[in-house]
Design an enzyme around this catalytic site. Structure first.
Site, PDB file in Angstrom:
ATOM      1  N   HIS A  60      56.784 -48.912   0.309  1.00 23.30           N
ATOM      2  CA  HIS A  60      56.238 -49.195   1.644  1.00 23.30           C
ATOM      3  C   HIS A  60      57.361 -49.009   2.661  1.00 23.30           C
ATOM      4  O   HIS A  60      58.244 -49.850   2.766  1.00 23.30           O
ATOM      5  CB  HIS A  60      55.716 -50.628   1.727  1.00 23.30           C
TER       6      HIS A  60
ATOM      7  N   GLU B 172      56.968 -58.457  -7.308  1.00 22.78           N
ATOM      8  CA  GLU B 172      57.660 -59.086  -6.173  1.00 22.78           C
ATOM      9  C   GLU B 172      58.305 -60.423  -6.509  1.00 22.78           C
ATOM     10  O   GLU B 172      58.172 -61.399  -5.764  1.00 22.78           O
ATOM     11  CB  GLU B 172      56.688 -59.241  -4.987  1.00 22.78           C
TER      12      GLU B 172
ATOM     13  N   ASP C 131      53.365 -45.826   1.215  1.00 26.34           N
ATOM     14  CA  ASP C 131      52.814 -45.546   2.542  1.00 26.34           C
ATOM     15  C   ASP C 131      53.951 -45.657   3.551  1.00 26.34           C
ATOM     16  O   ASP C 131      54.944 -46.323   3.299  1.00 26.34           O
ATOM     17  CB  ASP C 131      51.578 -46.392   2.909  1.00 26.34           C
TER      18      ASP C 131
ATOM     19  N   ASN D 166      57.324 -54.538 -10.767  1.00 26.99           N
ATOM     20  CA  ASN D 166      56.993 -53.811  -9.534  1.00 26.99           C
ATOM     21  C   ASN D 166      57.509 -54.568  -8.305  1.00 26.99           C
ATOM     22  O   ASN D 166      57.380 -55.785  -8.236  1.00 26.99           O
ATOM     23  CB  ASN D 166      55.453 -53.707  -9.465  1.00 26.99           C
TER      24      ASN D 166
ATOM     25  N   GLU E  81      53.132 -47.597  -4.602  1.00 27.24           N
ATOM     26  CA  GLU E  81      52.329 -48.005  -3.436  1.00 27.24           C
ATOM     27  C   GLU E  81      52.800 -47.302  -2.166  1.00 27.24           C
ATOM     28  O   GLU E  81      52.905 -47.927  -1.103  1.00 27.24           O
ATOM     29  CB  GLU E  81      52.423 -49.522  -3.225  1.00 27.24           C
TER      30      GLU E  81
HETATM   31  C1  XIL Z   1      47.605 -55.560  -0.225  1.00 29.02           C
HETATM   32  C2  XIL Z   1      46.238 -54.924  -0.026  1.00 29.02           C
HETATM   33  O1  XIL Z   1      46.416 -53.585   0.359  1.00 29.02           O
HETATM   34  C3  XIL Z   1      45.453 -55.674   1.032  1.00 29.02           C
HETATM   35  O2  XIL Z   1      44.128 -55.171   1.125  1.00 29.02           O
HETATM   36  C4  XIL Z   1      45.431 -57.162   0.715  1.00 29.02           C
HETATM   37  O3  XIL Z   1      44.784 -57.864   1.767  1.00 29.02           O
HETATM   38  C5  XIL Z   1      46.826 -57.691   0.522  1.00 29.02           C
HETATM   39  O4  XIL Z   1      47.492 -56.934  -0.488  1.00 29.02           O
HETATM   40  N1  XIL Z   1      52.274 -55.189  -2.293  1.00 29.02           N
HETATM   41  C6  XIL Z   1      51.353 -55.195  -3.316  1.00 29.02           C
HETATM   42  C7  XIL Z   1      49.925 -54.970  -3.014  1.00 29.02           C
HETATM   43  O5  XIL Z   1      51.745 -55.277  -4.487  1.00 29.02           O
HETATM   44  O6  XIL Z   1      49.077 -55.649  -3.890  1.00 29.02           O
HETATM   45  C8  XIL Z   1      49.574 -55.327  -1.586  1.00 29.02           C
HETATM   46  O7  XIL Z   1      48.236 -54.954  -1.328  1.00 29.02           O
HETATM   47  C9  XIL Z   1      50.536 -54.666  -0.632  1.00 29.02           C
HETATM   48  C10 XIL Z   1      51.955 -55.098  -0.889  1.00 29.02           C
END
Ligand code: XIL
Length: 362
Positions: free
Chosen positions: A244, A167, A275, A208, A273
């Site tokens: 996401h 990020e 969802d 990432n 990741e």
């Molecule tokens: C999130 C986790 O799912 C949570 O449990 C935590 O409180 C915060 O981080 N991008 C990422 C992940 O790269 O590490 C994040 O994970 C979600 C967004």
């Protein structure tokens, strides 16, 4: 050893096969053949030479037996959701605590799973001794170098992919104003990849980010960064698309074409990741749109020659970061709170069943 594991995996029937669909999803449900329905995702994906992974909540893993069973049987790679983050592994300066992460790595090894290491350099979930400390630039650079080196070395040989930098960009394609950019300048990115490579030359090293699944200023910037770094000989092996999504924004277009742009650079790609959240309450139509969201991410990966893994950010609505992070939103995962498959799960099954990619990368 490897062969044995494969044989074991082949005998596994999905623990979810006998469970009814959480909510009727005729389109997605009907597509999956009967044979596909009783094979776990990891097996279906193996036919495509793809690892299908999940983020793991290690507390749930320790305390919730059904969670543990599904984590081990449905997936062929795991990502620690939190326990490799800086605030967890170095809560006090110079005092490392890898215990939870080590436990997950052992779980993965027992289940024939690869581990995606997450995450080395990020602006978030940093310990307060670091964010509130009064360090010179030189000290901070040394702190970062040590963190990357010590951590990668600790897990050497046991991590498949590392998310080295996470990020680093804003939506407009400029670099994010983080402690790292402010104090060290943009060179911190190349430095991190070099340090990680030195500590474990065989791990594949990823950049990432989120909202880079489609073409736009942010994904253009990442593409540019990766092209430039590789031209300079910096060891960047892959790009992770977090995936996401929120259905209230409409599903993104051009995702497969965007993956192809990265593929053409010769780097590996991964959905890291996935969802797909929604404004609550959920209903059948939202769940069908959600299934399409998951499916479009997986399709983009399957169509990219060098897309090597597809990871969901948790697999059950019982444990999800979404309700805590996005007010009023939820139901983002592929199984419901009682582990029943949602249309999204069936859509992933259907997309994986019976496909075979012509070639792939290692
Ligand atoms: C999130 C986790 O799912 C949570 O449990 C935590 O409180 C915060 O981080 N991008 C990422 C992940 O790269 O590490 C994040 O994970 C979600 C967004």
């Amino acid at each position: 050893m490897k062969v044995l594991r494969l044989v074991t995996a082949a005998a596994v029937t999905s623990t979810l096969a006998l469970l009814p669909l959480a909510t009727a999803g005729p389109a997605a449900g009907a597509e999956a053949s009967a044979a596909a329905r009783d094979r776990p995702l990891r097996q279906l994906a193996a036919d495509d030479r793809l690892r299908v992974g999940t983020a793991v909540d290690t507390t749930a893993l320790a305390e919730d037996a059904p969670y543990r069973r599904i984590a081990g049987s449905e997936f062929s790679s795991v990502t620690p959701e939190n326990v490799m983050k800086w605030e967890v592994i170095e809560p006090r300066r110079g005092e490392y605590d890898y215990a939870e992460a080590d436990r997950l790595v052992r779980f993965a090894e027992r289940h024939g799973q690869k581990v995606r290491g997450h995450v080395l350099v990020w602006h978030s979930q940093l310990p307060s001794w670091l964010t509130e400390g009064d360090f010179t630039k030189e000290e901070l650079r040394e702190i970062l170098r040590r963190h990357v080196t010590d951590t990668v070395r600790h897990f050497k040989g046991r991590i498949w992919h590392w998310d080295v930098v996470n990020e680093a960009f804003n939506e407009d394609g400029t670099l994010r104003d983080s402690i790292w950019l402010r104090e060290l300048g943009p060179g911190y990115i190349a430095d991190a990849f070099r340090w990680a490579h030195e500590a474990d030359p065989r791990a594949k090293l990823f950049y990432n980010d989120y909202n880079i699944e489609w073409a736009g200023p942010k994904s253009d910037a990442v593409l540019d960064l990766v092209r430039t770094l590789r031209a300079e000989g910096v060891p960047v092996d892959g790009v992770g698309f977090q995936g996401h999504l929120g259905i209230q924004y409409g599903l993104p277009g051009g995702v497969a074409a965007n993956f192809q742009r990265f593929d053409a650079l010769g780097v590996q790609t991964a959905v890291t990741e996935a969802d797909v959240r929604m404004v609550m309450p959920a209903d059948d139509e939202k769940l069908r749109t959600q299934a399409e969201g998951y499916r479009l991410l997986l399709d983009a990966c399957l169509r990219a020659r060098h897309c090597v893994s597809f990871t969901v950010w948790g697999f059950t609505d019982k444990y999800s970061w979404v309700p805590d992070t996005f007010e009023g939103e939820g139901a983002a995962n592929i199984l419901d709170e009682t582990y029943r498959p949602k249309p999204a799960y069936r859509a992933l099954q259907a997309a994986l069943a019976g496909r075979a990619r012509p070639t792939t990368s290692g």
